[in-house]
Design a protein around this motif. Structure first.
Motif: not given
Length: 277
Positions: A85-113
């Motif tokens: 969902f991109g960026s919003s708000g002040d960048a001085v204190r910014q939370w950077i998030i990847d909700p699921i890193d390894g989506t290709s594994n996730y959708l295959k049922g591989i637990p490495m995400w």
């Protein structure tokens, strides 16, 4: 060398207390784990292809929404930058998030995400959490507060990088041969493989955490975004390692990453630059 966008060295002490921020990051990970695990390995998982030809699932979207909702309640003045969902708000204190890193594994049922959560303050990654709920593993760290993990048995322990001091004794990980080839670095990868003890392509977040635990000495990638690597930085630094891009610059925005046990960082940089010249 530091990034022009962040003149403060990443290993500089933080003038403040990150205890509450780290506690919040861990609660964000708890919420992310709850949401992401609800749909993991579901036979009717909704999957779409994004404009860049990568996949996104309903779980990616729901997990990022859950993290953002908690941040809005707990830190309404902070900025947020997420993969979906991109960026919003002040960048001085910014939370950077990847909700699921390894989506290709996730959708295959591989637990490495994993879910990746970072707090960047004035351009410096200060708090990081990497949560791998399908394997009951989590790692976290913050400037001045150490690097930690939970074992599958639920025990917490402090972690540190290895003291391997020669390339021929190093174990290294890379994302894929194709990734290095697309970056024009296949010669560097071959030279690296010939110089070290062992090479493997573990992929995604896990090798960075293996490095922080002292099980690897080198992890490098290309074509990475801020949300792919920002959470790793505080953990690896607090574990005693170093983290830069492939040219030795402290940046999460230059689309490459190089994490090492510290003592071998300059040797790896020299080897890679020599191979690509």
């Amino acid at each position: 060398m530091t990034s022009p966008d962040s003149p403060t060295p990443w290993n500089a002490p933080f003038d403040g207390d990150l205890t509450d921020d780290l506690a919040l990051a861990l609660r964000l990970a708890d919420e992310a784990d709850r949401v992401s695990m609800q749909r993991f390995d579901a036979p009717d998982l909704d999957i779409e292809t994004k404009a860049d030809a990568t996949y996104v699932t309903e779980a990616d979207l729901a997990t990022e929404r859950a993290i953002r909702a908690l941040l809005e309640a707990e830190r309404p003045g902070d900025g947020v930058f997420g993969e979906e969902f991109g960026s919003s708000g002040d960048a001085v204190r910014q939370w950077i998030i990847d909700p699921i890193d390894g989506t290709s594994n996730y959708l295959k049922g591989i637990p490495m995400w994993a879910t990746l959560i970072a707090l960047v303050v004035d351009g410096v990654p200060r708090v990081g959490v990497v949560s791998q709920p399908a394997l009951a593993r989590r790692w976290w760290g913050a400037t001045g507060l150490g690097a930690w993990t939970t074992t599958p048995a639920g025990e917490e322990r402090r972690i540190s990088v290895s003291d391997v001091s020669s390339l021929d004794g190093a174990s290294v990980s890379f994302q894929s041969i194709a990734q290095w080839d697309e970056a024009g670095r296949s010669d560097a990868l071959l030279r690296l493989s010939r110089a070290v003890w062992r090479d493997r392509g573990y992929g995604d977040a896990w090798p960075y955490m293996l490095l922080a635990e002292g099980r690897l000495e080198f992890v490098a990638e290309f074509d990475v975004k801020e949300y792919d690597i920002a959470a790793h930085v505080p953990i690896i630094l607090e574990a005693g390692g170093r983290f830069t891009d492939i040219e030795g610059v402290e940046s999460v925005a230059s689309r490459s990453s190089l994490a090492t046990n510290g003592v071998l960082h300059d040797d790896f940089l020299a080897l890679l630059q020599g191979a690509s010249s």
